[in-house]
Every structure is written in C-alpha cells, then in structure tokens.
Design an enzyme around this catalytic site. Structure first.
Site, short mmCIF file in Angstrom:
data_model
loop_
_atom_site.label_atom_id
_atom_site.label_comp_id
_atom_site.label_asym_id
_atom_site.label_seq_id
_atom_site.Cartn_x
_atom_site.Cartn_y
_atom_site.Cartn_z
N LEU A 28 0.84 -1.21 0.00
CA LEU A 28 0.00 0.00 0.00
C LEU A 28 0.88 1.26 0.00
O LEU A 28 0.81 2.07 0.91
CB LEU A 28 -0.95 -0.01 1.20
CG LEU A 28 -2.20 0.84 1.05
CD1 LEU A 28 -3.17 0.25 0.05
CD2 LEU A 28 -2.90 1.04 2.40
N GLY A 29 1.68 1.40 -1.05
CA GLY A 29 2.46 2.64 -1.24
C GLY A 29 1.59 3.65 -1.96
O GLY A 29 0.36 3.57 -1.93
N ILE A 76 0.96 4.13 -5.12
CA ILE A 76 0.08 3.61 -6.19
C ILE A 76 -1.00 2.71 -5.59
O ILE A 76 -2.18 2.83 -5.95
CB ILE A 76 0.92 2.87 -7.26
CG1 ILE A 76 1.83 3.88 -7.96
CG2 ILE A 76 0.01 2.16 -8.27
CD1 ILE A 76 2.87 3.27 -8.90
N ARG A 107 4.24 -4.11 4.93
CA ARG A 107 5.15 -4.52 6.01
C ARG A 107 4.62 -4.09 7.37
O ARG A 107 4.76 -4.78 8.36
CB ARG A 107 6.55 -3.97 5.77
CG ARG A 107 7.39 -4.92 4.93
CD ARG A 107 8.65 -4.28 4.51
NE ARG A 107 8.38 -3.10 3.68
CZ ARG A 107 9.30 -2.34 3.12
NH1 ARG A 107 10.57 -2.60 3.29
NH2 ARG A 107 8.98 -1.32 2.36
N ILE A 129 0.47 -4.46 -11.55
CA ILE A 129 0.99 -3.27 -12.24
C ILE A 129 2.36 -2.89 -11.68
O ILE A 129 2.84 -1.78 -11.90
CB ILE A 129 0.02 -2.05 -12.13
CG1 ILE A 129 -0.52 -1.89 -10.70
CG2 ILE A 129 -1.14 -2.19 -13.08
CD1 ILE A 129 0.41 -1.40 -9.70
N ARG A 142 5.94 -5.04 -10.88
CA ARG A 142 7.02 -5.62 -11.67
C ARG A 142 6.71 -7.09 -11.85
O ARG A 142 6.16 -7.73 -10.93
CB ARG A 142 8.38 -5.49 -10.95
CG ARG A 142 8.94 -4.09 -10.90
CD ARG A 142 9.39 -3.63 -12.29
NE ARG A 142 10.02 -2.33 -12.28
CZ ARG A 142 9.42 -1.17 -12.55
NH1 ARG A 142 8.13 -1.15 -12.89
NH2 ARG A 142 10.09 -0.04 -12.53
N ASP A 149 0.18 -5.92 -16.49
CA ASP A 149 0.89 -4.88 -17.26
C ASP A 149 2.38 -5.14 -17.26
O ASP A 149 3.12 -4.49 -17.98
CB ASP A 149 0.59 -3.50 -16.65
CG ASP A 149 1.16 -2.35 -17.47
OD1 ASP A 149 1.02 -2.40 -18.71
OD2 ASP A 149 1.73 -1.41 -16.88
N GLU A 183 10.71 -8.76 -19.90
CA GLU A 183 10.06 -7.88 -20.89
C GLU A 183 11.09 -7.45 -21.94
O GLU A 183 12.24 -7.24 -21.60
CB GLU A 183 9.51 -6.64 -20.19
CG GLU A 183 8.40 -6.96 -19.22
CD GLU A 183 7.98 -5.74 -18.37
OE1 GLU A 183 8.48 -4.62 -18.61
OE2 GLU A 183 7.17 -5.94 -17.47
N HIS A 197 3.48 -3.13 -20.42
CA HIS A 197 4.08 -2.22 -19.42
C HIS A 197 3.80 -0.75 -19.79
O HIS A 197 4.72 0.03 -20.03
CB HIS A 197 5.59 -2.47 -19.30
CG HIS A 197 6.19 -1.90 -18.05
ND1 HIS A 197 7.27 -2.44 -17.42
CD2 HIS A 197 5.84 -0.82 -17.30
CE1 HIS A 197 7.59 -1.72 -16.35
NE2 HIS A 197 6.73 -0.72 -16.26
N GLY A 248 1.75 1.32 -17.85
CA GLY A 248 1.11 1.99 -16.71
C GLY A 248 1.20 3.51 -16.73
O GLY A 248 0.21 4.20 -16.48
#
Ligand code: 8YV
Length: 320
Positions: free
Chosen positions: A155-156, A158, A178, A234, A236, A260, A265, A283, A285
C-alpha cells in the site's frame, strides 16, 4: 565557460525529453542503450556529471567506474531496482526518481485491467467483430466487480490510489504491507499475503520491484485467492512467481489475471499468449502523454537543481 556534461540514456518520446532545453543548459551526450557506453570516447565520459536514465538495464559499479565525475543518476520512473544503490552511494552519486506524478495513471490502468478480465472486454469486442452478436445473441455471462472485496499487496503511493478508486465501486478494501498504514479505519490490514488472499475476491499487486520482493506472490497466495479470484499486477513481473501464475491460469486455479508487467520484458513467456483468461498490456502503466511529460519535467528539474548545488526535488528514500 564550458557547459557541464550530462548523459541521456534510453529511448525517449519527444514529449518525455526536451532536448533543446537540455542543450541550453548542458553539453549533452546520448545513448539509447547503456550497453553502448563504450561507443563514447573516454575523455568525454570522464566529464559526465549526471545521467538522465530511462529503461530497465542494470546500472552498477561497472558503469560508474567509467564516470569518475558523476554526481547524479536521475531516473525516469518510480521503480529503480536496476540501479545498484549501494554502488551509487559508494561512488558518492545521488539517485533521484519520479514518484507521485505517475500514480494516477498506473492506478487507472490497474482498474482497467480488473474490468478487462472480469467483464471479458476483449471477448466482447471480438463478439461483435466476428459476427457472433448477430448470429448467437448475447455474449456469455461474466463476473461482477462492484460491491466485492479487494486486496492490495503493497500500500504505497500507487496502492493507495488503487484503493481510493475501488472504494467508489462500493468495494471493501483489505491490504497487506510490512506495517499497518495510517489509512481509513475501514481498510483492513493483514500481516500475511496468504491470509489476505483467502478473504478477498480479487487481488492487486503494487509492491516495489527488486530482490526483496522476488516471487512474493507465491503459489500459496494464488491457491488462497482461488478459482473466482482475479489477480492484477501493475508493479514488476518479478513480484509474482511467474511459473506458479502460468500454472494457476492454465489449470484455472484462479479466474484470471490482468497484467501490465512480466518477467523478461518484452520477450514475455509465450504461454501467456494462448491464455483466454488474461488481459495483458505492454508495461504501459505511466504511458500517457500528460504523465510522461510530467515525469520528464521532474527528471530534468532534479538534474538542474542538483548540478546547481541545490537540493534535488525527489531523491530516492535510501538517500535521505
Ligand atoms: C516506466 C515504470 O515505464 O515508473 C516506473 O517504475 O515502470 C514506468 O513508469 C519506466 O520507468 C520507463 O522506463
């Protein structure tokens, strides 16, 4: 007076990188790929004080030792897991990134991926183009999202934007991170991603990349999500155990996935291409003109400020 030298690395769209403005301030060297660095003469490299870096190639002491005057790596993007921060610190090089300006776009795409899978948007489009609508009538029924329960792993900035958007779909929010975050009391915190996956209908992954989160979404998490669950990534490709994900999708252990990002990649695992229960994107986003312009602006301002001896706008957290 001789202008300070900077090195612009990566393939930029015009709107992302205002070359004329860079050239007004600096002597500009350019590379579309870092692996071509030896094509630049050594005396030129020795003068480089900042790198404007775009892309996902590894940047570590092998490169840094060629650039003894380097003071700054200004990353175009919020993820910087391919930049070796310890090597940069050891060489006294500051690293900056472009947080916040892309959060809205990435969160928007996360929701688009969820609906792409749940409402079978590609199959719907094909239902018309193939003539099935005329010949067979309604398309097969799909899966409701409003009013469901969604989980967010990480939950950063984004993840937070994804949660806010989901709330407007009357969705109950659960999350793993965390530590518990200072967010709405209604958002339920879980200490384990498996426990989170057990109680939600759909799961979003918005972790940072890098070795610390490699394979974080394991086969146990996917099993816990179960056959009605949709996974959206979305962040990595590395944050999900891709072998486990492919197996879960092929054996219908989960309902589907909106992706995404991938391992390796752009040469993604060909098994994804034959799956009907995925909605995949290249990718993209942060790929709107507006956001890429803002990212380029922040990258430029970080260089301008830092090389003028002032505080950079957005150093990565490890530099504080
Ligand atoms: C960009 C991203 O595609 O910000 C990130 O970490 O992954 C994307 O916004 C990328 O950084 C450009 O190379």
């Amino acid at each position: 007076m001789e202008k300070v030298s900077i090195l612009i690395v990566g393939k930029y769209a015009e709107i992302e990188c205002n070359l004329d403005r860079f050239r007004d301030h600096f002597n500009v060297l350019k590379l579309s790929d870092l692996s071509d660095i030896n094509k630049i003469d050594e005396p030129e490299l020795k003068k480089v004080q900042a790198i404007a870096f775009k892309g996902h190639s590894t940047l570590n002491s092998n490169t840094l030792k060629k650039l003894p005057s380097l003071r700054l790596i200004s990353n175009f993007g919020v993820g910087y897991e391919t930049i070796n921060v310890a090597d940069a610190k050891a060489a006294n090089v500051l690293v900056t990134y472009t947080p916040d300006v892309l959060s809205d776009d990435v969160a928007d795409l996360a929701l688009a991926l969820l609906f792409g899978v749940s409402r079978h948007l590609l199959q719907g489009d094909d239902w018309i183009r193939s003539g099935s609508w005329r010949e067979k009538g309604e398309m097969p029924l799909n899966k409701k999202i409003s009013g469901s329960t969604c989980g967010i792993i990480g939950l950063g900035r984004i993840g937070f934007e994804i949660a806010k958007r989901l709330e407007s779909f009357k969705i109950k929010i659960h999350y793993y991170s965390r530590s518990r975050k200072n967010v709405s009391q209604k958002w339920i915190y879980h200490k384990s991603p498996v426990n989170l996956a057990k109680v939600v209908d759909n799961l979003f992954v918005s972790l940072v990349g890098g070795e610390g989160t490699r394979g974080f979404v394991s086969s146990e998490v996917l099993d816990a999500l179960g056959p009605r669950g949709i996974l959206v990534n979305i962040s990595r490709g590395s944050t999900i155990n891709e072998t486990a994900l492919l197996e879960a999708l092929e054996k219908k252990k989960i309902y589907g996935a909106g992706l995404d990002v991938f391992e390796n990649e752009p040469n993604i695992n060909a098994r994804f291409l034959s799956l009907k229960n995925v909605f995949i994107q290249p990718h993209q986003g942060s790929c709107t003109r507006e956001t890429r312009k803002a990212m380029g602006e922040l990258q430029f301002q970080n260089i301008l400020e830092c090389l003028a001896g002032r505080k950079a706008l957005t150093p990565i957290p490890e530099m504080n």
